[in-house]
Structure formats: structure tokens, C-alpha cells
Write a protein that holds these residues in place. Structure first.
Motif, PDB file in Angstrom:
ATOM      1  N   GLN A   1       0.825  -1.207   0.000  1.00 37.64           N
ATOM      2  CA  GLN A   1       0.000   0.000   0.000  1.00 37.64           C
ATOM      3  C   GLN A   1       0.862   1.261   0.000  1.00 37.64           C
ATOM      4  OE1 GLN A   1      -3.016   0.626  -0.482  1.00 37.64           O
ATOM      5  NE2 GLN A   1      -3.826   2.271   0.802  1.00 37.64           N
ATOM      6  N   THR A   2       1.897   1.254   0.811  1.00 32.79           N
ATOM      7  CA  THR A   2       2.792   2.408   0.888  1.00 32.79           C
ATOM      8  C   THR A   2       3.467   2.666  -0.453  1.00 32.79           C
ATOM      9  OG1 THR A   2       3.211   1.996   3.237  1.00 32.79           O
ATOM     10  CG2 THR A   2       4.821   3.355   2.067  1.00 32.79           C
ATOM     11  N   SER A   3       3.891   1.611  -1.090  1.00 29.57           N
ATOM     12  CA  SER A   3       4.542   1.740  -2.391  1.00 29.57           C
ATOM     13  C   SER A   3       3.589   2.297  -3.440  1.00 29.57           C
ATOM     14  CB  SER A   3       5.085   0.379  -2.843  1.00 29.57           C
ATOM     15  OG  SER A   3       5.675   0.476  -4.124  1.00 29.57           O
ATOM     16  N   SER A   4       2.341   1.822  -3.430  1.00 32.94           N
ATOM     17  CA  SER A   4       1.385   2.263  -4.443  1.00 32.94           C
ATOM     18  C   SER A   4       1.027   3.741  -4.277  1.00 32.94           C
ATOM     19  CB  SER A   4       0.106   1.416  -4.370  1.00 32.94           C
ATOM     20  OG  SER A   4      -0.611   1.666  -3.176  1.00 32.94           O
ATOM     21  N   VAL A   5       1.037   4.237  -3.038  1.00 35.83           N
ATOM     22  CA  VAL A   5       0.682   5.635  -2.778  1.00 35.83           C
ATOM     23  C   VAL A   5       1.864   6.571  -3.017  1.00 35.83           C
ATOM     24  CG1 VAL A   5      -0.042   7.279  -1.010  1.00 35.83           C
ATOM     25  CG2 VAL A   5      -1.152   5.040  -1.153  1.00 35.83           C
ATOM     26  N   THR A   6       3.037   6.180  -2.549  1.00 41.92           N
ATOM     27  CA  THR A   6       4.202   7.069  -2.609  1.00 41.92           C
ATOM     28  C   THR A   6       5.057   6.875  -3.853  1.00 41.92           C
ATOM     29  OG1 THR A   6       5.634   5.507  -1.424  1.00 41.92           O
ATOM     30  CG2 THR A   6       4.320   7.055  -0.092  1.00 41.92           C
ATOM     31  N   GLY A   7       4.926   5.725  -4.495  1.00 41.56           N
ATOM     32  CA  GLY A   7       5.796   5.427  -5.628  1.00 41.56           C
ATOM     33  C   GLY A   7       7.148   4.887  -5.224  1.00 41.56           C
ATOM     34  N   ILE A   8       7.368   4.713  -3.923  1.00 37.51           N
ATOM     35  CA  ILE A   8       8.637   4.144  -3.447  1.00 37.51           C
ATOM     36  C   ILE A   8       8.594   2.628  -3.654  1.00 37.51           C
ATOM     37  CG2 ILE A   8      10.150   3.832  -1.454  1.00 37.51           C
ATOM     38  CD1 ILE A   8       8.817   6.331  -0.226  1.00 37.51           C
ATOM     39  N   PRO A   9       9.544   2.041  -4.357  1.00 43.18           N
ATOM     40  CA  PRO A   9       9.529   0.593  -4.571  1.00 43.18           C
ATOM     41  C   PRO A   9       9.558  -0.176  -3.249  1.00 43.18           C
ATOM     42  CG  PRO A   9      11.118   1.648  -6.026  1.00 43.18           C
ATOM     43  CD  PRO A   9      10.679   2.694  -5.041  1.00 43.18           C
ATOM     44  N   VAL A  10       8.878  -1.312  -3.213  1.00 42.86           N
ATOM     45  CA  VAL A  10       8.855  -2.145  -2.010  1.00 42.86           C
ATOM     46  C   VAL A  10      10.271  -2.518  -1.602  1.00 42.86           C
ATOM     47  CG1 VAL A  10       8.159  -4.394  -1.092  1.00 42.86           C
ATOM     48  CG2 VAL A  10       6.537  -3.027  -2.428  1.00 42.86           C
ATOM     49  N   GLU A  11      11.128  -2.748  -2.585  1.00 46.00           N
ATOM     50  CA  GLU A  11      12.513  -3.127  -2.290  1.00 46.00           C
ATOM     51  C   GLU A  11      13.242  -2.038  -1.511  1.00 46.00           C
ATOM     52  OE1 GLU A  11      10.807  -5.402  -5.450  1.00 46.00           O
ATOM     53  OE2 GLU A  11      11.126  -3.221  -5.286  1.00 46.00           O
ATOM     54  N   GLU A  12      12.941  -0.781  -1.821  1.00 46.88           N
ATOM     55  CA  GLU A  12      13.573   0.319  -1.083  1.00 46.88           C
ATOM     56  C   GLU A  12      13.065   0.377   0.356  1.00 46.88           C
ATOM     57  OE1 GLU A  12      13.679   4.225  -2.717  1.00 46.88           O
ATOM     58  OE2 GLU A  12      14.132   3.519  -4.755  1.00 46.88           O
ATOM     59  N   LEU A  13      11.783   0.114   0.524  1.00 40.04           N
ATOM     60  CA  LEU A  13      11.217   0.091   1.868  1.00 40.04           C
ATOM     61  C   LEU A  13      11.842  -1.034   2.694  1.00 40.04           C
ATOM     62  CD1 LEU A  13       7.495   0.648   0.853  1.00 40.04           C
ATOM     63  CD2 LEU A  13       8.930   2.292   2.071  1.00 40.04           C
ATOM     64  N   GLN A  14      11.999  -2.191   2.071  1.00 45.37           N
ATOM     65  CA  GLN A  14      12.603  -3.333   2.765  1.00 45.37           C
ATOM     66  C   GLN A  14      14.068  -3.055   3.101  1.00 45.37           C
ATOM     67  OE1 GLN A  14      11.680  -6.272  -0.236  1.00 45.37           O
ATOM     68  NE2 GLN A  14       9.902  -7.046   0.906  1.00 45.37           N
ATOM     69  N   ALA A  15      14.755  -2.376   2.196  1.00 48.26           N
ATOM     70  CA  ALA A  15      16.162  -2.034   2.448  1.00 48.26           C
ATOM     71  C   ALA A  15      16.267  -1.075   3.633  1.00 48.26           C
ATOM     72  CB  ALA A  15      16.779  -1.410   1.199  1.00 48.26           C
ATOM     73  N   ALA A  16      15.341  -0.121   3.716  1.00 49.25           N
ATOM     74  CA  ALA A  16      15.343   0.813   4.848  1.00 49.25           C
ATOM     75  C   ALA A  16      15.072   0.074   6.154  1.00 49.25           C
ATOM     76  CB  ALA A  16      14.295   1.901   4.623  1.00 49.25           C
ATOM     77  N   MET A  17      14.211  -0.936   6.111  1.00 44.52           N
ATOM     78  CA  MET A  17      13.859  -1.684   7.311  1.00 44.52           C
ATOM     79  C   MET A  17      15.020  -2.515   7.844  1.00 44.52           C
ATOM     80  SD  MET A  17      10.068  -2.803   5.989  1.00 44.52           S
ATOM     81  CE  MET A  17       9.647  -3.913   7.318  1.00 44.52           C
ATOM     82  N   ALA A  18      16.016  -2.764   7.003  1.00 40.01           N
ATOM     83  CA  ALA A  18      17.161  -3.559   7.439  1.00 40.01           C
ATOM     84  C   ALA A  18      17.953  -2.842   8.535  1.00 40.01           C
ATOM     85  CB  ALA A  18      18.068  -3.874   6.251  1.00 40.01           C
ATOM     86  N   ASP A  19      17.891  -1.523   8.552  1.00 34.89           N
ATOM     87  CA  ASP A  19      18.603  -0.741   9.565  1.00 34.89           C
ATOM     88  C   ASP A  19      17.622  -0.413  10.689  1.00 34.89           C
ATOM     89  OD1 ASP A  19      20.125   0.950  11.102  1.00 34.89           O
ATOM     90  OD2 ASP A  19      20.761   2.242   9.437  1.00 34.89           O
TER      91      ASP A  19
END
Length: 384
Positions: free
Chosen positions: A173-191
Motif C-alpha cells: 500500500q505504501t509503495s502504491s501511494v508514494t511510488g517508493i519501490p517495495v525493495e527500497e522500503l525493505q532495504a530501509a527496514m534492514a537498519d
């Protein structure tokens, strides 16, 4: 010839009459000069006060012609609706003058004075919202205030996360609204240190992405910014309810089970009580929503093999105790139910009507079996 009247004798230090008149005239002249000096000093002070205090309108309006430079008190203004777009940040708590200064710096309005005049003339100016607004360079102050009041210039992103969603659905849902790829969100979550995920979550974000509507400013609409906001909101809500840090993960886990099972708010505290009653006696919780989460299926697709699969750590049909962690993001009502279970001896619940969500709570297995049959009957009558 002899005078009839003798002239009076001048006594001691008396001066002749002519000398007395000259001295008096001198004293009067000195007094007038002193009065003129006092009046000139008073006029200088008065003019200074008028100019500084803003009351010397006539004087201030003629500063340019008198001295040959721009008058800082003049309310310069642009004409028309403006030209090129530019983003301007209105800070929380800004006054009309603060806003005007920010708009002048961005080239939106010509002067703070003009903006303040337009701000004070608009009765709705007090409703202007803080945040980033896209305005136009070269706008008249009146246009700028009207645009800010309408709030259609505010740059923001809204993301709505419903209760009971898993991390996977939240990211999609976040990706569809913001245009941020899911992969980028997952990469941010790693930290996890950067996102603020508490240590008690053991690196697992499930249950920690709070369900609500987020209004994000441009600088927050990044992979890291979005995840930080959702995690911090969860911590904020738990802190607000008085949940100790050591209990957060357990509370979220129980609340997530209730979130996925409850159809009505009044059932949540009863479900919380059933969970506590069964844990107290070492009884398996038997919650199919957890089994389905661990199997990666919907509750309707579970098979007998799924219910018997002990390799699934979320299989509450086969294993005792709580699952390893939350199975979804619980809302406030479910968390409050965990913190305040309704008093009772219930050990079972079953939803007997999947359309209405009617749920029956019972104390004995024999009673529970009766209502299980009622559910089976409903399923047969509503097959397909």
C-alpha cells in the motif's frame, strides 16, 4: 530761578529707570530663546516617535523623495496570481508576519507588510495550516493569503493503513501511494537502529507498523521516513496506554490475534479473557488466524494437514503458548482489550454467522460443540 519740587535722591545701588527697562528686555529675550529651544527639542522627539511608532504616515511616505532610498515601511505588492511554482514551508505556530517573511524570501510576495495587511483583512487567515505549500512567485499578497487559506496548495501524501494488515500489505500500500519501490522500503527496514524499531521486536516489523492515516510532508516521503513514522506511532500509542517496554511485544502479539478474529468491538475484551484463561491452564489457543499466517494462506484455504503441521511456529492448533510474534498490526481497541480483559470464565469462542460476525463465548467444550454445529449449518446454507 528755584525748582518748586526737589528730585528724589538715588539711594545706594539703585539704577536709573532706563537701565531697569533694558535689563527687563534682556531677561524676556533670554526666556523666549530658551522656550524656542525647548519647543524645537520637543518637535525632534515627537517626529522620531512618530516615525518609529508607525504613526508618522506622511513623513514615512515621503522618505524616498526626501532622501533618495527605498522606504522600508512601504507595503510593496505584486499584481496578479503569480508565475512560477515554488515550495514554501509554513512552520507550526507561525504568525502572519512569520509567514510573510518566508514568502518574501521565496519570492512569492513583494513585502512582509503587504502580506500582513492581506492576512489581517482575511477573516479565515487563522485557519492556515503549517506544512509545505506550493505557491507561485510574484503573487499579490491577497492571492497568496487566499491560496493558503484554501489549503489546496499544501504538499502532502496521505497513506491509510487499516487495522489487521500484515507488513506485506502495508508495504504494498505504501509503495502504491508514494511510488517508493517495495525493495527500497525493505532495504530501509534492514537498519532497525535508523527506523527506531525497539529491541524487543527482535528485528521483526510485524505488528509495529501502526494502522492509521498518515499525512506526510515531502521530507518524510522517503523509504526511511515512512517506516520511521509508522514505528514511532506504534511506540507513541503503547506509551500512551502505559505499556512497559518489556511488555510491548507480548501485548502486540495478543492484540494481533484479537484483531484478526474479532468482528465487533464488544467481543475484543472477551477474546482477551479467553486467551488469558487458556494460557493460565496451558491450553492450546487454537486460533486459526495464526495458523493461516504461518502457512501463508487465508483462513478459508487451511487444510487438515495445515492444522496438524507442527513445523509452523504459528500453528496454535498444535502448539501451546503464544506465537513467536504478532500476526498483523493491531488497532487501539484490540490493544486496550488486552490491557483490560472482560472478567469471565470463558474458554472458547466461535463465530456462528460470517455475514453478521455474531460470536458466541462459552465455558465448556460441550457448549462450544453446540455452536460449532450452528456454524456448520450456516456454512451449508450459505455455500457458494
Amino acid at each position: 530761578m528755584t525748582d518748586l519740587f526737589e528730585r528724589p535722591t538715588v539711594q545706594g545701588d539703585q539704577q536709573p529707570a532706563r537701565s531697569s527697562r533694558s535689563a527687563e528686555r534682556a531677561r524676556r529675550a533670554a526666556k523666549k530663546r530658551k522656550a524656542r529651544r525647548r519647543r524645537r527639542a520637543a518637535i525632534v522627539v515627537l517626529v522620531s516617535l512618530l516615525v518609529v511608532g508607525g504613526a508618522g504616515y506622511v513623513i514615512s511616505q515621503n522618505v524616498t523623495s526626501l532622501f533618495g532610498f527605498d522606504n522600508p515601511l512601504e507595503a510593496k505588492d505584486f499584481e496578479g496570481p503569480g508565475t512560477d511554482p515554488v515550495d514554501v514551508v509554513i512552520e507550526p505556530g507561525s504568525t502572519g508576519r512569520d509567514m510573510g517573511a518566508a514568502l518574501v524570501d521565496a519570492g512569492v510576495v513583494a513585502s512582509t507588510a503587504a502580506f500582513v495587511e492581506a492576512f489581517e483583512a482575511n477573516p479565515s487567515a487563522g485557519t492556515i495550516q503549517p506544512g509545505t505549500h506550493t505557491l507561485l512567485k510574484g503573487m499579490s499578497a491577497e492571492y497568496a493569503v487566499a491560496r493558503l487559506v484554501a489549503n489546496d496548495s499544501r504538499v502532502e501524501t496521505k497513506i491509510t493503513i487499516p487495522e489487521g494488515w500484515t507488513v506485506e500489505r502495508v508495504l504494498a500500500q505504501t509503495s502504491s501511494v508514494t511510488g517508493i519501490p517495495v525493495e527500497e522500503l525493505q532495504a530501509a527496514m534492514a537498519d532497525t537502529a535508523a527506523t527506531g524499531l525497539p529491541a524487543e521486536a527482535n528485528g521483526n516489523y510485524e505488528g509495529w507498523l501502526y494502522p492509521t492515516t498518515y499525512v506526510l510532508e515531502p521530507d518524510e516521503t522517503t523509504a526511511l521516513g515512512v517506516i520511521q513514522r509508522m514505528v514511532s506511532q506504534t511506540v507513541l500509542e503503547l506509551d500512551g496506554l502505559g505499556v512497559p517496554a518489556a511488555d510491548r511485544q507480548t501485548v502486540l502479539t495478543k492484540a494481533s490475534l484479537i484483531e484478526r478474529e474479532a468482528k465487533h468491538d464488544e467481543d475484543r475484551p472477551k477474546m482477551a479473557r479467553v486467551i488469558e484463561n487458556r494460557l493460565a491452564v496451558g491450553e492450546r489457543l487454537g486460533i486459526d488466524a495464526a495458523v493461516a499466517y504461518g502457512a501463508g494462506k487465508s483462513g478459508e484455504d487451511l487444510t487438515r494437514d495445515d492444522l496438524a503441521d507442527t513445523s509452523n511456529p504459528y500453528n496454535l492448533r498444535a502448539l501451546t503458548g503464544l506465537p513467536p510474534g504478532p500476526i498483523a498490526s493491531p488497532g487501539k481497541a484490540s490493544v486496550e482489550a488486552v490491557l483490560n480483559p472482560e472478567p469471565g470464565d470463558w474458554m472458547f469462542w466461535v463465530t456462528v454467522n460470517l455475514d453478521t460476525g455474531e460470536t458466541i463465548f462459552t465455558e465448556t467444550y460441550a457448549e462450544h460443540q453446540v455452536y460449532e454445529q450452528q456454524l456448520k449449518q450456516w456454512l451449508e446454507e450459505n455455500a457458494g
